[in-house]
Design a protein around this motif. Structure first.
Motif, PDB file in Angstrom:
ATOM      1  N   MET A 143      61.053 -40.298 -24.847  1.00 30.14           N
ATOM      2  CA  MET A 143      60.834 -40.926 -26.150  1.00 30.14           C
ATOM      3  C   MET A 143      61.257 -39.993 -27.284  1.00 30.14           C
ATOM      4  O   MET A 143      61.885 -40.428 -28.263  1.00 30.14           O
ATOM      5  N   ILE A 144      60.918 -38.717 -27.166  1.00 29.69           N
ATOM      6  CA  ILE A 144      61.341 -37.747 -28.179  1.00 29.69           C
ATOM      7  C   ILE A 144      62.859 -37.704 -28.270  1.00 29.69           C
ATOM      8  O   ILE A 144      63.446 -37.764 -29.363  1.00 29.69           O
ATOM      9  N   LEU A 145      63.514 -37.628 -27.125  1.00 27.22           N
ATOM     10  CA  LEU A 145      64.970 -37.476 -27.113  1.00 27.22           C
ATOM     11  C   LEU A 145      65.681 -38.745 -27.582  1.00 27.22           C
ATOM     12  O   LEU A 145      66.682 -38.672 -28.308  1.00 27.22           O
ATOM     13  N   ALA A 146      65.184 -39.893 -27.188  1.00 24.08           N
ATOM     14  CA  ALA A 146      65.797 -41.141 -27.656  1.00 24.08           C
ATOM     15  C   ALA A 146      65.633 -41.281 -29.165  1.00 24.08           C
ATOM     16  O   ALA A 146      66.560 -41.715 -29.867  1.00 24.08           O
ATOM     17  N   GLY A 147      64.470 -40.910 -29.679  1.00 29.26           N
ATOM     18  CA  GLY A 147      64.255 -40.934 -31.122  1.00 29.26           C
ATOM     19  C   GLY A 147      65.159 -39.952 -31.845  1.00 29.26           C
ATOM     20  O   GLY A 147      65.678 -40.230 -32.939  1.00 29.26           O
ATOM     21  N   LEU A 148      65.364 -38.798 -31.229  1.00 26.18           N
ATOM     22  CA  LEU A 148      66.253 -37.793 -31.795  1.00 26.18           C
ATOM     23  C   LEU A 148      67.687 -38.307 -31.878  1.00 26.18           C
ATOM     24  O   LEU A 148      68.363 -38.134 -32.907  1.00 26.18           O
ATOM     25  N   THR A 154      73.182 -41.738 -34.335  1.00 25.16           N
ATOM     26  CA  THR A 154      73.119 -43.112 -34.864  1.00 25.16           C
ATOM     27  C   THR A 154      73.306 -44.150 -33.769  1.00 25.16           C
ATOM     28  O   THR A 154      73.971 -45.163 -33.962  1.00 25.16           O
ATOM     29  N   ILE A 155      72.731 -43.892 -32.594  1.00 22.75           N
ATOM     30  CA  ILE A 155      72.663 -44.894 -31.530  1.00 22.75           C
ATOM     31  C   ILE A 155      71.186 -45.142 -31.251  1.00 22.75           C
ATOM     32  O   ILE A 155      70.401 -44.194 -31.174  1.00 22.75           O
ATOM     33  N   ASP A 156      70.813 -46.393 -31.129  1.00 24.32           N
ATOM     34  CA  ASP A 156      69.397 -46.717 -30.975  1.00 24.32           C
ATOM     35  C   ASP A 156      69.106 -47.179 -29.552  1.00 24.32           C
ATOM     36  O   ASP A 156      69.240 -48.351 -29.219  1.00 24.32           O
TER      37      ASP A 156
END
Length: 333
Positions: A143-148, A154-156
């Protein structure tokens, strides 16, 4: 269904958003270090803006990488938050101007005090109460890395990750049922083994590493070694004979072919009754998006393998996996 990042993750990411981040260091020791390997694999595969490294706590401090500066993000993990090497790493990172995020169970721990931002997670071993795997250290790190990446690339990927994490625990529960008889068989087969190797690659390597050093060696007092599935063919395969015992993990990420090649060799020159091979293709992964299956498989494997560890312990008359000879008993180590 999980639809939002945890509040402490959001708060940490808000701090990251105010900084220029070019490099991510993933720092821990032992079992906590093992989760950092799939974290790096995730960054390697998904980020164009960030480079990353995985280090043991004191190696990080003594090596003192040149990229450790005010454009670095250092993510550290320790279950109890008392791992001295990881605490030293957090302090060292801050001295170098890096931004630090500590993952720990205890928000009042030395690691939490040493880092700027603290993110909590859950672990069933502390209470014996089952948890949702989405809230484990693996899940929280992703979750931290995906949010980063939402900020730097700029990819969600966050919505897809959260949806997949919502289906992770059911997949683990089904794996426990699926592997029950298999683990009974191999616990009997491995009960007198003096050495048991683990083998994997890619996102799975951390799980193989942790099971070798933290379960077989630390908890069961069995000689072991985690072997990378491709490095296997550059020396380690010479130990294979009909008596050699392996736990082989076959995942769904881009390195699957390496793991398949290793399994094929083991079956050809070893004995299948001595090769506990877990193949992710056999799992029911309903609800987990294809984009995240490869990253989440090591959680399923490692969680399921705990059942095998307890069955093997019972066969070897080591009922208490918590028993230690040296850990936390000899203060100067």
């Amino acid at each position: 269904m999980k639809t939002e990042l945890n509040a402490d993750i959001t708060n940490a990411l808000e701090a990251v958003a105010s900084r220029e981040v070019r490099h991510v260091f993933l720092i821990a020791c032992g079992g906590s270090l093992s989760i950092m390997h799939p974290g790096k694999y995730f960054l390697d595969r998904r980020s164009s803006a960030l480079t990353s490294d995985v280090y043991n706590g004191d190696e990080f401090v003594t090596r003192d990488p040149r990229k450790l500066d005010d454009k670095a993000l250092v993510i550290l993990c320790s279950q109890t938050g008392t791992t001295k090497e990881t605490v030293r790493a957090a302090k060292h990172a801050r001295e170098k101007g890096a931004l630090t995020i500590a993952m720990t169970l205890d928000p009042q721990s030395p690691l939490a005090d040493a880092a700027e931002h603290v993110v909590g997670y859950q672990a069933s071993y502390t209470t014996g109460i089952p948890i949702d795997a989405a809230e484990s250290n693996y899940g929280v790190l992703y979750m931290i890395l995906a949010g980063l990446l939402r900020q730097t690339d700029t990819i969600d990927l966050v919505p897809t990750l959260l949806s997949s994490l919502s289906h992770l625990q059911p997949a683990i529960d089904k794996a426990h049922v699926q592997y029950a008889d298999l683990f009974d068989t191999y616990a009997e087969q491995f009960k007198d083994a003096p050495v048991i190797y683990t083998m994997a690659s890619g996102a799975n390597y951390g799980a193989a590493y942790s099971f070798a050093i933290c379960v077989f060696m630390e908890m069961l007092w069995i000689n072991s070694q985690a072997i990378h599935a491709n490095e296997f063919f550059h020396g380690p395969f010479e130990v294979v004979d009909k008596n050699a015992k392996f736990v082989a993990l076959i995942g769904l990420d881009e390195t699957r072919g390496l793991e398949e090649r290793g399994r094929e060799f083991l079956y050809r020159f070893g004995s299948q009754e001595n090769i506990l091979a877990l193949d992710a293709k056999d799992l029911d992964l309903t609800g987990i998006d294809d984009a995240f299956k490869g990253f989440l498989i090591p959680l399923i494997f490692f969680d399921a393998l705990w059942k095998f560890a307890y069955k093997l312990a019972a066969k070897r008359d080591k009922v208490m996996l918590e028993d230690r000879r040296y850990m936390k008993k000899i203060s100067d180590y």
